[in-house]
Write a protein that holds these residues in place. Structure first.
Motif, PDB file in Angstrom:
ATOM      1  N   THR A   1       0.850  -1.184   0.000  1.00 24.32           N
ATOM      2  CA  THR A   1       0.000   0.000   0.000  1.00 24.32           C
ATOM      3  C   THR A   1       0.884   1.231   0.000  1.00 24.32           C
ATOM      4  O   THR A   1       1.842   1.330   0.757  1.00 24.32           O
ATOM      5  CB  THR A   1      -0.927   0.013   1.233  1.00 24.32           C
TER       6      THR A   1
ATOM      7  N   MET B   1      -0.107   4.317   3.071  1.00 21.13           N
ATOM      8  CA  MET B   1      -0.064   3.922   4.462  1.00 21.13           C
ATOM      9  C   MET B   1       0.667   4.987   5.288  1.00 21.13           C
ATOM     10  O   MET B   1       1.712   5.484   4.880  1.00 21.13           O
ATOM     11  CB  MET B   1       0.675   2.579   4.581  1.00 21.13           C
TER      12      MET B   1
ATOM     13  N   VAL C   1       2.114   3.293  10.773  1.00 20.94           N
ATOM     14  CA  VAL C   1       1.817   1.905  10.403  1.00 20.94           C
ATOM     15  C   VAL C   1       3.035   1.271   9.724  1.00 20.94           C
ATOM     16  O   VAL C   1       3.340   0.105   9.943  1.00 20.94           O
ATOM     17  CB  VAL C   1       0.571   1.854   9.493  1.00 20.94           C
ATOM     18  N   ARG C   2       3.748   2.062   8.933  1.00 19.29           N
ATOM     19  CA  ARG C   2       4.985   1.546   8.330  1.00 19.29           C
ATOM     20  C   ARG C   2       6.022   1.225   9.402  1.00 19.29           C
ATOM     21  O   ARG C   2       6.764   0.256   9.285  1.00 19.29           O
ATOM     22  CB  ARG C   2       5.556   2.562   7.343  1.00 19.29           C
TER      23      ARG C   2
ATOM     24  N   ARG D   1       5.282  -2.106  10.896  1.00 16.88           N
ATOM     25  CA  ARG D   1       5.788  -3.173  10.022  1.00 16.88           C
ATOM     26  C   ARG D   1       7.290  -3.343  10.174  1.00 16.88           C
ATOM     27  O   ARG D   1       7.792  -4.463  10.247  1.00 16.88           O
ATOM     28  CB  ARG D   1       5.463  -2.866   8.567  1.00 16.88           C
TER      29      ARG D   1
ATOM     30  N   GLY E   1      -2.694  -3.627   5.001  1.00 15.32           N
ATOM     31  CA  GLY E   1      -3.348  -2.907   3.918  1.00 15.32           C
ATOM     32  C   GLY E   1      -4.839  -3.162   3.831  1.00 15.32           C
ATOM     33  O   GLY E   1      -5.561  -2.406   3.171  1.00 15.32           O
TER      34      GLY E   1
ATOM     35  N   ARG F   1      -6.862  -2.720   6.180  1.00 12.88           N
ATOM     36  CA  ARG F   1      -7.450  -1.653   6.993  1.00 12.88           C
ATOM     37  C   ARG F   1      -8.701  -2.123   7.712  1.00 12.88           C
ATOM     38  O   ARG F   1      -9.669  -1.387   7.858  1.00 12.88           O
ATOM     39  CB  ARG F   1      -7.770  -0.447   6.127  1.00 12.88           C
TER      40      ARG F   1
ATOM     41  N   SER G   1      -2.025   5.677  13.288  1.00 17.87           N
ATOM     42  CA  SER G   1      -2.281   4.269  13.032  1.00 17.87           C
ATOM     43  C   SER G   1      -3.702   3.877  13.410  1.00 17.87           C
ATOM     44  O   SER G   1      -4.329   3.084  12.704  1.00 17.87           O
ATOM     45  CB  SER G   1      -1.213   3.464  13.744  1.00 17.87           C
TER      46      SER G   1
ATOM     47  N   TRP H   1      -5.878   4.954  10.637  1.00 15.53           N
ATOM     48  CA  TRP H   1      -5.769   4.070   9.477  1.00 15.53           C
ATOM     49  C   TRP H   1      -6.734   2.901   9.597  1.00 15.53           C
ATOM     50  O   TRP H   1      -7.406   2.515   8.646  1.00 15.53           O
ATOM     51  CB  TRP H   1      -4.323   3.582   9.351  1.00 15.53           C
TER      52      TRP H   1
END
Length: 166
Positions: A43, A46, A50-51, A54, A100, A102, A157, A160
């Motif tokens: 995605t 984002m 949120v990244r 990850r 992704g 969501r 986040s 998101w």
């Protein structure tokens, strides 16, 4: 003048309907998988929080993998015990791949898995380590899981995952 001549041994080409349906199912399945990876895994819009979750999950898996390898150098029982005590980290790493989507259940699952990893790590330190690798890898995993929980509760986040659908 038109003449009609028929050849007796001319082969007739008839498509095999069963074979085409199998091919269509395979193409549909690969298209579904491709669409899933395009929208769930990769995605571009984002948020950074949120990244970072990850990325933190990637580091968490690296620490648990390091703990597993250090336990493997000790003996096989230590390696299996370390992989069992950090099982939530492995599942969390698989969970962050589908951010992704969501969906709320993805966020809840990530929070629960990171929290479980914190509690299991604390229990491991309090009760004594099953392997001879030391406390530092366990503390690194606990800190990584705590950072992931903090980032999951960040406003970007939660925005998101808690989006309002129109």
């Amino acid at each position: 003048m038109v003449s009609n001549v028929a050849v007796v041994d001319e082969p007739k080409i008839v498509p095999a309907v069963g074979d085409l349906s199998k091919v269509r199912r395979m193409v549909d399945a690969s298209t579904t998988v491709r669409h899933f990876f395009r929208f769930a895994v990769v995605t571009s819009n984002m948020p950074d929080a949120v990244r970072r979750v990850r990325l933190g999950a990637g580091f968490l898996v690296a620490f648990t993998l390091g703990h597993f390898v250090l336990g493997l150098l000790d003996n096989v029982e230590s390696a299996s015990a370390s992989s069992a005590e950090f099982f939530a980290s492995w599942v969390l790493a698989a969970n962050v791949l589908i951010f992704g989507l969501r969906e709320l259940w993805v966020w809840v699952t990530a929070v629960i898995l990171a929290s479980v990893q914190i509690f299991i790590g604390l229990f491991t330190i309090i009760s004594g380590l099953p392997s001879q690798v030391g406390v530092l890898p366990v503390l690194a995993v606990i800190a990584g899981a705590a950072v992931i929980v903090a980032l999951l509760f960040h406003s970007a986040s939660t925005g998101w995952f808690f989006r309002k659908t129109a």
